[in-house]
Design a protein around this motif. Sequence first.
Motif, PDB file in Angstrom:
ATOM      1  N   UNK A  60     -46.358 -89.163  48.173  1.00  0.00           N
ATOM      2  CA  UNK A  60     -45.654 -88.797  48.777  1.00  0.00           C
ATOM      3  C   UNK A  60     -44.221 -89.024  47.955  1.00  0.00           C
ATOM      4  N   UNK A  61     -44.233 -89.411  47.074  1.00  0.00           N
ATOM      5  CA  UNK A  61     -43.239 -89.629  45.888  1.00  0.00           C
ATOM      6  C   UNK A  61     -42.994 -88.678  45.233  1.00  0.00           C
ATOM      7  N   UNK A  62     -44.156 -88.058  44.599  1.00  0.00           N
ATOM      8  CA  UNK A  62     -44.011 -86.606  44.269  1.00  0.00           C
ATOM      9  C   UNK A  62     -43.379 -85.753  44.708  1.00  0.00           C
ATOM     10  N   UNK A  63     -43.939 -85.731  46.197  1.00  0.00           N
ATOM     11  CA  UNK A  63     -43.042 -84.711  46.906  1.00  0.00           C
ATOM     12  C   UNK A  63     -41.526 -84.879  47.407  1.00  0.00           C
ATOM     13  N   UNK A  64     -41.129 -86.174  47.515  1.00  0.00           N
ATOM     14  CA  UNK A  64     -39.799 -86.757  47.394  1.00  0.00           C
ATOM     15  C   UNK A  64     -39.407 -86.211  45.949  1.00  0.00           C
ATOM     16  N   UNK A  65     -39.859 -86.358  44.824  1.00  0.00           N
ATOM     17  CA  UNK A  65     -38.755 -85.378  43.813  1.00  0.00           C
ATOM     18  C   UNK A  65     -39.107 -84.139  44.133  1.00  0.00           C
ATOM     19  N   UNK A  66     -39.953 -83.393  44.325  1.00  0.00           N
ATOM     20  CA  UNK A  66     -40.044 -82.064  44.781  1.00  0.00           C
ATOM     21  C   UNK A  66     -38.691 -82.388  45.137  1.00  0.00           C
TER      22      UNK A  66
END
Length: 591
Positions: A60-66
Amino acid sequence: MMQFFVFFVFGCLKKNNNFMKLKTKTVITIGLTLAGLVSTLYMISSTILLGSLAQAEKESSHQTVEGVLNILNQHEENFSSRFDDWSAWDDTYAFIEDGNKRYIESNLVPAQLANLKVNLVLYIHNSGRLVFASNFDLKSKKIKPISQEIKKHLLPDSLLVKRQNNHKLSGIIILKEGPMMISSQPILTSEGSGPSRGTLIFGRYLNDENIRKLSQISRLPLTIKKYDDPVMAADFKIARSFLSEETPIWVNPLDPQTMGGYMLLKDIYDRPALLLRVDIPRTTYQQAQVSQRYLIISLLLVGIVFSGVTLLFLEKLVLSRLTSLSKDVKNIGATGDLSRRVVVFGKDELSSLAESINWMLKTLEGLLKDLRSEREKSERLLLNILPSPIADRLKQEESSIADSFGEVTVLFADIVGFTKLSARIPPAELVDLLNQIFSIFDRLAEIHQLEKIKTIGDAYMVAGGIPDHRTDHAEAIANMAIDMLRALDHFNVKNGQNFSMRIGINTGPVVAGVIGTKKFIYDLWGDTVNIASRMESQGIPGCIQVTEITYQFLKDKYLFQERGLVNIKGKGKMLTYLLKDKKLAEIIKLS
């Protein structure tokens, strides 16, 4: 002796009462079972529940960074797009050729640049000629010259200047002042036709204010650091080692409340330029931890209640008498009063044990009285020989006691003419006079909290700052030296004598320790001690001679007379001072 008694009694309890073993085994079994259950549940929940949640959190954090990266790209695109009508404009197309001032006065004055919120404006002709250049400070609203660092990016073949196929270029360049968002566009007509007459460049520093605006848009705290920043925080350094072209985004927990999402931003030359960190709240993970904590606490409470009920039944049915006996023994051990006796209940093994304990207490009471008397004598004798901390260490059977002290003040005092006096008066009278004088000095050492080291004949040695360090060691020694001279004057008046005394003081590092195995003594060694002795032996009767080192410690609070250079045996010429008294301000302060 008291420790031996307590351990002996508990040993008897364990050997003579199987119920004590049963209670121990019961407590250990219940405790181990409860600990094993809680540990197993904790491991399972941590491995399965929190592990799964941690993985989901990272995704989820990876998607937020994207998402933040998309916002940054959109911000960059918006910045570039707002200047499209500037580069594709007939007025600009004409200005790049003739450089007319009317265009500048209408469009490139400070007020207009402030409205555009740009720091850099460059109009570059196809020939490489710089038609207009503005390095604009948005805070002061002033135009500054273009720096040499910016000019390095404006060479004829540079990526910013040479626009291939009339394509525009936007991205980031790194300058000493900080990262700058840049937009480079070909200068065309209003219809967007060419040929291009040059390049129009707009730039805006990616400063803290712009980062705050991006944080407000993304609703997440953002932090940007230069890729090659030598003083970046440790978490950025770790992230930098993981980020690459294949891994442009990396996430890792910053702390239990925050997940750090890192991304690598490249400049217009496709080189690593910036590291961006997004601080993402770990809401789901925190909630999972709270749930796990409640589960563990609940299980612990149930286990504690179960253990308490089990032990209560055991206590009520079997162990109450043993508890009472144990309590009596502990009270006797805590008070150290061996005249007390335990209470005897019933006629069984426990009562027999209680009677044995009472018999042992009676025997120990007599032995302890004798031991106390001898111990008190030994303690008094030891404390008369050694400092209390050193005596404590010696009692702990330290094989070698030696300490190094970086800053100690040493005093030597010698009664002038006392050796000659010893040939004229009876020995008993001589010893009595010396004992009276040194007893006075001993009281002064105790008053000033100094450590008497030894006496050698009519010489007296005392030190400040050992064995316990103190910052005012030099002042304490100085005060004692002044009091010693006054005390000797008072002694002379009272006893009709005419004694005088030389006193020498020095400050510096020493080594202190106990020497000998019989008739041992606490002594000092080192150059500091030797020089203090020389200060006394080559001093002036009735005066206190100090070294320059000691003078530096005392000069602000005491009055001195410079004696000058004195030829000190083994040291050559040394600058010495005569200590006179405290300064008036110090005397008033003490009074």
